[in-house]
Design a protein around this motif. Structure first.
Motif, PDB file in Angstrom:
ATOM      1  N   ILE A 235      24.205 -28.255  84.426  1.00  0.00           N
ATOM      2  CA  ILE A 235      24.312 -29.492  85.619  1.00  0.00           C
ATOM      3  C   ILE A 235      26.173 -30.364  85.004  1.00  0.00           C
ATOM      4  O   ILE A 235      26.610 -30.194  84.418  1.00  0.00           O
ATOM      5  N   THR A 236      27.302 -29.825  86.194  1.00  0.00           N
ATOM      6  CA  THR A 236      28.223 -29.908  85.962  1.00  0.00           C
ATOM      7  C   THR A 236      28.508 -31.656  85.631  1.00  0.00           C
ATOM      8  O   THR A 236      28.186 -32.340  86.043  1.00  0.00           O
ATOM      9  N   PRO A 237      29.278 -32.050  83.944  1.00  0.00           N
ATOM     10  CA  PRO A 237      29.477 -33.307  84.055  1.00  0.00           C
ATOM     11  C   PRO A 237      30.423 -33.944  85.465  1.00  0.00           C
ATOM     12  O   PRO A 237      30.828 -33.496  85.839  1.00  0.00           O
ATOM     13  N   ALA A 238      30.356 -35.035  85.087  1.00  0.00           N
ATOM     14  CA  ALA A 238      31.037 -36.424  86.158  1.00  0.00           C
ATOM     15  C   ALA A 238      32.393 -35.878  85.061  1.00  0.00           C
ATOM     16  O   ALA A 238      32.303 -35.160  84.099  1.00  0.00           O
ATOM     17  N   GLY A 239      33.741 -36.369  85.940  1.00  0.00           N
ATOM     18  CA  GLY A 239      34.679 -36.368  85.056  1.00  0.00           C
ATOM     19  C   GLY A 239      36.044 -37.170  85.465  1.00  0.00           C
ATOM     20  O   GLY A 239      34.985 -37.941  86.407  1.00  0.00           O
ATOM     21  N   ILE A 240      36.947 -37.790  85.100  1.00  0.00           N
ATOM     22  CA  ILE A 240      37.829 -37.789  85.264  1.00  0.00           C
ATOM     23  C   ILE A 240      39.006 -37.205  85.979  1.00  0.00           C
ATOM     24  O   ILE A 240      39.643 -36.101  85.374  1.00  0.00           O
ATOM     25  N   PRO A 241      40.498 -37.551  86.408  1.00  0.00           N
ATOM     26  CA  PRO A 241      41.597 -36.500  86.321  1.00  0.00           C
ATOM     27  C   PRO A 241      41.749 -36.521  85.643  1.00  0.00           C
ATOM     28  O   PRO A 241      41.896 -37.368  84.117  1.00  0.00           O
ATOM     29  N   ASN A 242      42.728 -36.083  85.288  1.00  0.00           N
ATOM     30  CA  ASN A 242      43.281 -35.195  83.812  1.00  0.00           C
ATOM     31  C   ASN A 242      44.052 -35.653  83.456  1.00  0.00           C
ATOM     32  O   ASN A 242      45.652 -35.870  84.617  1.00  0.00           O
ATOM     33  N   TYR A 243      45.113 -36.954  82.820  1.00  0.00           N
ATOM     34  CA  TYR A 243      46.188 -37.079  82.628  1.00  0.00           C
ATOM     35  C   TYR A 243      47.218 -36.741  81.927  1.00  0.00           C
ATOM     36  O   TYR A 243      48.431 -37.948  81.823  1.00  0.00           O
ATOM     37  N   LEU A 244      46.456 -35.620  81.363  1.00  0.00           N
ATOM     38  CA  LEU A 244      47.732 -35.140  80.666  1.00  0.00           C
ATOM     39  C   LEU A 244      48.457 -33.899  81.134  1.00  0.00           C
ATOM     40  O   LEU A 244      48.926 -33.192  79.633  1.00  0.00           O
ATOM     41  N   LEU A 245      48.136 -33.577  81.687  1.00  0.00           N
ATOM     42  CA  LEU A 245      48.572 -32.542  83.025  1.00  0.00           C
ATOM     43  C   LEU A 245      50.800 -32.610  82.550  1.00  0.00           C
ATOM     44  O   LEU A 245      51.197 -33.933  83.360  1.00  0.00           O
ATOM     45  N   GLY A 246      51.064 -32.065  82.024  1.00  0.00           N
ATOM     46  CA  GLY A 246      52.964 -31.164  82.323  1.00  0.00           C
ATOM     47  C   GLY A 246      53.180 -31.836  80.540  1.00  0.00           C
ATOM     48  O   GLY A 246      54.461 -32.868  80.405  1.00  0.00           O
ATOM     49  N   MET A 247      52.303 -32.751  79.498  1.00  0.00           N
ATOM     50  CA  MET A 247      52.687 -33.436  78.962  1.00  0.00           C
ATOM     51  C   MET A 247      52.257 -32.531  77.379  1.00  0.00           C
ATOM     52  O   MET A 247      52.207 -32.722  76.464  1.00  0.00           O
ATOM     53  N   LYS A 248      52.420 -31.455  77.420  1.00  0.00           N
ATOM     54  CA  LYS A 248      51.739 -30.205  76.622  1.00  0.00           C
ATOM     55  C   LYS A 248      52.928 -30.954  74.939  1.00  0.00           C
ATOM     56  O   LYS A 248      52.492 -30.760  73.984  1.00  0.00           O
TER      57      LYS A 248
ATOM     58  N   TYR B 254      54.247 -33.075  74.012  1.00  0.00           N
ATOM     59  CA  TYR B 254      54.383 -34.860  73.507  1.00  0.00           C
ATOM     60  C   TYR B 254      53.024 -34.270  73.389  1.00  0.00           C
ATOM     61  O   TYR B 254      52.780 -35.540  71.798  1.00  0.00           O
ATOM     62  N   LEU B 255      52.519 -33.838  72.648  1.00  0.00           N
ATOM     63  CA  LEU B 255      50.971 -33.651  72.212  1.00  0.00           C
ATOM     64  C   LEU B 255      50.931 -33.092  70.606  1.00  0.00           C
ATOM     65  O   LEU B 255      51.517 -31.894  70.953  1.00  0.00           O
ATOM     66  N   PRO B 256      50.132 -33.393  69.918  1.00  0.00           N
ATOM     67  CA  PRO B 256      49.711 -31.841  68.955  1.00  0.00           C
ATOM     68  C   PRO B 256      49.124 -31.253  68.783  1.00  0.00           C
ATOM     69  O   PRO B 256      49.054 -30.643  70.765  1.00  0.00           O
ATOM     70  N   GLN B 257      49.047 -30.235  67.921  1.00  0.00           N
ATOM     71  CA  GLN B 257      49.517 -28.906  68.400  1.00  0.00           C
ATOM     72  C   GLN B 257      47.546 -28.809  68.734  1.00  0.00           C
ATOM     73  O   GLN B 257      47.169 -27.367  69.025  1.00  0.00           O
ATOM     74  N   THR B 258      46.921 -29.466  68.161  1.00  0.00           N
ATOM     75  CA  THR B 258      45.867 -29.539  67.738  1.00  0.00           C
ATOM     76  C   THR B 258      44.820 -29.720  69.397  1.00  0.00           C
ATOM     77  O   THR B 258      43.585 -29.402  69.371  1.00  0.00           O
ATOM     78  N   CYS B 259      45.991 -30.126  70.302  1.00  0.00           N
ATOM     79  CA  CYS B 259      45.357 -30.155  71.533  1.00  0.00           C
ATOM     80  C   CYS B 259      44.851 -29.183  72.071  1.00  0.00           C
ATOM     81  O   CYS B 259      45.999 -27.920  72.283  1.00  0.00           O
ATOM     82  N   PRO B 260      43.412 -28.498  72.559  1.00  0.00           N
ATOM     83  CA  PRO B 260      43.461 -27.438  73.410  1.00  0.00           C
ATOM     84  C   PRO B 260      44.132 -27.203  74.425  1.00  0.00           C
ATOM     85  O   PRO B 260      44.398 -28.042  75.586  1.00  0.00           O
ATOM     86  N   GLU B 261      44.268 -25.879  74.641  1.00  0.00           N
ATOM     87  CA  GLU B 261      44.722 -25.316  75.970  1.00  0.00           C
ATOM     88  C   GLU B 261      44.283 -25.939  76.834  1.00  0.00           C
ATOM     89  O   GLU B 261      45.048 -26.374  77.880  1.00  0.00           O
ATOM     90  N   SER B 262      43.037 -25.726  77.061  1.00  0.00           N
ATOM     91  CA  SER B 262      42.024 -26.578  78.211  1.00  0.00           C
ATOM     92  C   SER B 262      42.485 -27.459  78.624  1.00  0.00           C
ATOM     93  O   SER B 262      42.475 -27.989  80.349  1.00  0.00           O
ATOM     94  N   MET B 263      42.858 -28.491  77.831  1.00  0.00           N
ATOM     95  CA  MET B 263      43.238 -29.716  78.583  1.00  0.00           C
ATOM     96  C   MET B 263      44.741 -29.824  79.125  1.00  0.00           C
ATOM     97  O   MET B 263      45.223 -30.742  79.809  1.00  0.00           O
ATOM     98  N   HIS B 264      45.834 -28.555  78.894  1.00  0.00           N
ATOM     99  CA  HIS B 264      47.063 -29.156  79.872  1.00  0.00           C
ATOM    100  C   HIS B 264      46.662 -27.985  81.384  1.00  0.00           C
ATOM    101  O   HIS B 264      48.003 -28.150  81.925  1.00  0.00           O
ATOM    102  N   THR B 265      45.494 -27.414  81.836  1.00  0.00           N
ATOM    103  CA  THR B 265      45.784 -26.980  82.417  1.00  0.00           C
ATOM    104  C   THR B 265      44.011 -27.641  83.288  1.00  0.00           C
ATOM    105  O   THR B 265      44.692 -26.899  84.568  1.00  0.00           O
ATOM    106  N   ALA B 266      42.952 -27.856  82.810  1.00  0.00           N
ATOM    107  CA  ALA B 266      42.276 -28.658  84.113  1.00  0.00           C
ATOM    108  C   ALA B 266      42.377 -29.619  84.956  1.00  0.00           C
ATOM    109  O   ALA B 266      43.241 -29.945  84.301  1.00  0.00           O
ATOM    110  N   LYS B 267      41.904 -29.039  85.696  1.00  0.00           N
ATOM    111  CA  LYS B 267      41.925 -30.732  86.509  1.00  0.00           C
ATOM    112  C   LYS B 267      41.930 -31.975  86.444  1.00  0.00           C
ATOM    113  O   LYS B 267      42.000 -32.632  86.716  1.00  0.00           O
ATOM    114  N   ASP B 268      40.830 -31.381  86.299  1.00  0.00           N
ATOM    115  CA  ASP B 268      39.284 -32.876  85.209  1.00  0.00           C
ATOM    116  C   ASP B 268      39.030 -33.198  83.789  1.00  0.00           C
ATOM    117  O   ASP B 268      39.246 -31.626  83.527  1.00  0.00           O
ATOM    118  N   ILE B 269      39.176 -33.853  83.295  1.00  0.00           N
ATOM    119  CA  ILE B 269      38.464 -34.123  82.170  1.00  0.00           C
ATOM    120  C   ILE B 269      37.154 -34.297  82.045  1.00  0.00           C
ATOM    121  O   ILE B 269      36.231 -35.411  82.960  1.00  0.00           O
TER     122      ILE B 269
END
Length: 799
Positions: free
Chosen positions: A518-531, A533-548
């Motif tokens: 069952i697909t979870p709900a989401g919010i628009p990904n506000y991290l797009l284009g900020m790779k 500026y974010l810590p290296q521990t931030c997973p790659e998927s958060m830089h590419t996914a349309k939604d969180i």
């Protein structure tokens, strides 16, 4: 036999599926209501043989839930076999089954089975005898009226037709008087782990209230209190459906009666307790008397009771009030509409509609609007929580790597996979939404906007509101297949079908822990284009996914401890109101210990948790020392599997119940204090059952090395309230969504009585923390004066 094709709109499918299931149930099961139980006659020989029952069998009330669960489970399995949705352009019914797709039949069947089982379990959520049976009896009439309701809702949600409510809602969405946030453009991402300016201002304002509160609570002159000495006290509620929502209300009511609530700074919640928070700040304005009356008025009807829900969703003014959130989301494409969103609307139709349904205010549905209370400092700041599941390599990806990689490479990738599967916590406050782990935040009023390079883009849209977020915060059904099956498995009988499913689940468990059917709900990904500026521990998927994608935080930890452990919040005491199921078996406190160890947070009382046997302690220590275990949580997972095997072996035997067993090991209030030293030997436990030496307790709490104090209040039975038991009282089931006024009173009374059992100890602990902080401040000031005096003397001698 009818086969559906996906050209049918969803409301048509729901109506037909509902009618088909009712017809099958009516054909196979007849029932006769009695005072002690009900008789049923089964017409299906395979059900009789698998359950080992005669043609006419009598079930007691206590056995009813399991019997009903199996009946609906069988119907769900039958529906999964008969009804298949496939891609087609023609919205027609066909007498011929569609061609089988090339995908794996096993996984499709398993997913469909899961969805139907989820629907079946939802049907039996109300364990109240009369209401469930009446619902079953009336289900045919529901099916008849459902298409008419759906046609009305379809017209309401049509945003193109000028005479529809949907069109009116879209027009209103551009009205700056209704949605002032659309004028605040653009919005920006804030980076860093420090608190926002708004929260810092809130803390300053709240301190003025907590100063008065501490003076009253400890009976000391307000004029003698220095604000720097006031302890930062936080509250966390737990998950647990309506039980958690109502019990948390009882605990807060007890806090208000004793005066301790006026000393608190934060109120955090998970799942069911977030529903309470939404009511507390939006409709009741932190008045628990008003809140209890509201709960009594609104929880007497199941959220899935269609006549009541459809009446509210298709009649003014509640139709516009409840549907504007989902219509705005569909029209502006915040993210795709999910089952969690629909669940949120149904929850809101029960919980967020005032007792007087004619008086509704859409502004009360925005979390950012709660600032009108919080800004002044008149109440603690609410922290709602949800989690994102970061998933490592899938089974197919792992197999592909195994085929092509060398052994060292395989080992490295397997370790990466272990590291990449975890939950990230997101918090929602009246000021900001964000994740401490990545150190990025957006204004709550901008929730729903699209983002790029740290700024909102496109036309501003209204804030994503609570009619949808309630579903996100409580979306435990978005769990992985593995997690969900373990939750519902105890309700299913031990027969051949269930045992076969056990084998499938066990065989595929590693993969099923990473599958969310069952697909979870989401919010628009506000991290797009900020790779960059974010810590290296931030997973790659958060830089590419349309939604969180976000879901119920209880899937990771059923107590909202983590947001309160942010060092910047400087929390001295946490009041943890745990209304979880299976209390002695849940590892929430131990998981928190693993979290603090991993994040390097000092001060957590590592001994906090339910007493464990010698074998548990030995195995836990051994696993923590192993290089293969990264956290206490993983170690506990292994131990929990062994405990689950134990439970299954004992199944069918008389048991005192987990809540009663809990009452024999920990009392209604237990207090632990940690240390900021690396070693935990100096930490102290103050159990309700212990006669700890008061001088020793004072020494530990006043020690300069004292860390966080945890006041743990589990919802367990109390001898003063016989018959009120979270294990044996049917209405206190996590699955129950119907509470009578008496049920509400019982849960409230249990929480209040349990809290009052340890209130004197809590008051004493608050006093000791206050005195410790005061003493530390005085010593710091004395040292500073001496340093200043020495520097003056040194400068004079030099001259």
């Amino acid at each position: 036999m009818l086969w559906f094709r996906s050209g049918w709109p969803w409301w048509a499918r729901i109506g037909q599926v509902h009618a088909t299931a009712n017809a099958q149930l009516k054909k196979h099961i007849n029932w006769d209501i009695g005072r002690k139980g009900f008789s049923f006659t089964t017409c299906s020989s395979w059900i009789k043989s698998s359950r080992g029952v005669g043609e006419d069998s009598k079930l007691s009330r206590s056995d009813y839930a399991r019997a009903a669960a199996w009946a609906f489970f069988a119907a769900g399995a039958f529906g999964a076999t008969v009804i298949t949705l496939q891609k087609s352009e023609a919205p027609i019914l066909s007498e011929e089954p569609p061609k089988k797709e090339s995908e794996s039949g096993t996984w499709i069947s398993l997913t469909e089975y899961y969805n139907h089982l989820q629907a079946a379990m939802a049907q039996i959520g109300d364990t109240s005898w009369d209401s469930v049976v009446e619902t079953m009896r009336d289900s045919v009439s529901y099916s008849i009226s459902l298409p008419a309701w759906m046609r009305k809702i379809q017209h309401v949600m049509d945003t193109e037709s000028k005479d529809s409510l949907g069109y009116e809602i879209v027009e209103d969405s551009t009205d700056i008087t209704l949605n002032p946030e659309i004028a605040w453009s653009p919005a920006y991402v804030r980076l860093g782990t420090q608190l926002s300016n708004e929260e810092a201002k809130f803390r300053n304002n709240r301190r003025k209230f907590t100063k008065k509160g501490i003076a009253r609570y400890l009976d000391i002159p307000e004029s003698s209190i220095d604000e720097r000495d006031i302890p930062t006290i936080a509250i966390t509620g737990s998950g647990g459906g309506y039980r958690a929502m109502i019990a948390t209300c009882g605990y807060i009511s007890a806090l208000q009666e004793t005066g301790l609530f006026d000393c608190t700074t934060y109120l955090a919640g998970v799942s069911g307790s977030t529903w309470l928070m939404a009511l507390f700040y939006s409709l009741a304005e932190y008045n628990t008397t008003t809140l209890i009356d509201h709960i009594k008025a609104r929880t007497g009807i199941h959220i899935a009771f269609l006549p009541a829900a459809m009446e509210l969703l298709a009649t003014a003014p509640t139709d516009k009030y409840l549907l504007h959130g989902i219509i705005e989301k569909m029209h502006y494409g915040y993210t795709g509409v999910s089952i969690a969103d629909i669940y949120g609307v149904l929850l809101s139709s029960r919980l967020l509609v005032p007792k007087n349904e004619v008086i509704v205010d859409r502004d009360s549905l925005k979390i950012s609007s709660q600032r009108r209370i919080v800004d002044t400092g008149a109440a603690p700041m609410p922290i709602y929580t949800a989690v994102r599941h970061e998933i490592g390599l899938t089974g197919a990806e792992q197999e592909a790597v195994d085929e092509s990689a060398t052994q060292p490479e395989k080992t490295a990738i397997q370790e990466t996979k272990k590291r990449e599967s975890w939950f990230q916590w997101f918090e929602f406050t009246p000021y900001e939404v964000g994740c401490e782990e990545v150190g990025a935040w957006i204004p709550t009023w901008s929730l729903g906007r699209k983002w790029r390079n740290g700024a909102s883009v496109e036309a501003p849209v209204p804030e994503l509101n609570l009619t949808l977020l309630l579903g996100t915060f409580g979306s435990a059904f978005c769990a992985t297949l593995s997690h969900f099956y373990k939750e519902v498995r105890p309700a299913l009988p031990d027969i051949a079908i269930s045992q076969s499913l056990d084998n499938i689940i066990n065989e595929k468990d590693a993969d099923l822990k990473e599958v969310h059917p069952i697909t979870p709900a989401g919010i628009p990904n506000y991290l797009l284009g900020m790779k960059s500026y974010l810590p290296q521990t931030c997973p790659e998927s958060m830089h590419t996914a349309k939604d969180i994608s976000l879901m119920d935080a209880g899937l990771d930890n059923n107590l909202a401890m983590y947001p309160l452990l942010r060092p910047e919040r400087e929390v001295d005491m946490i009041l943890a109101f745990d209304c979880s199921a299976d209390l002695p078996d849940v590892p929430w406190l131990e998981l928190t210990a693993g979290y603090t160890k991993k994040r390097g947070i000092l001060g957590w009382p590592v001994e906090a948790g339910w007493p464990k046997g010698e074998d548990f302690e030995r195995d836990l220590k051994m696993m923590e020392e192993s290089q293969e275990v990264e956290s206490t949580g993983k170690a506990l997972g292994k131990v929990q599997k062994e405990k689950e095997k134990d439970r299954r072996r004992k199944k069918g035997k008389q048991s005192s119940g987990s809540a009663e067993a809990a009452a024999k090991t920990l009392g209604p209030v237990t207090i632990w204090t940690g240390t900021i030293e690396e070693k935990s030997a100096d930490s102290v436990t103050m159990n309700e059952s212990e006669n700890a030496d008061k001088i020793d307790e004072e020494y530990k709490l006043r020690s300069p090395n004292a860390g966080i104090t945890v006041v743990y209040c589990p919802l367990i039975p109390n001898k003063k309230l016989p018959g009120v038991d979270p294990d044996t009282s049917p209405y206190m089931s996590t699955w129950n969504f119907v509470y009578t006024a008496d049920d509400v009173d019982n849960v409230i009374a249990l929480a209040q009585t349990n809290f009052n059992e340890g209130e004197a100890r809590i008051r004493r602990a608050v006093r000791l923390i206050y005195e410790r902080k005061k003493q530390q401040r005085v010593e710091r000031e004395r040292a500073q004066k001496e340093l200043w005096r020495d520097s003056i003397l040194h400068s004079r001698r030099s001259a």
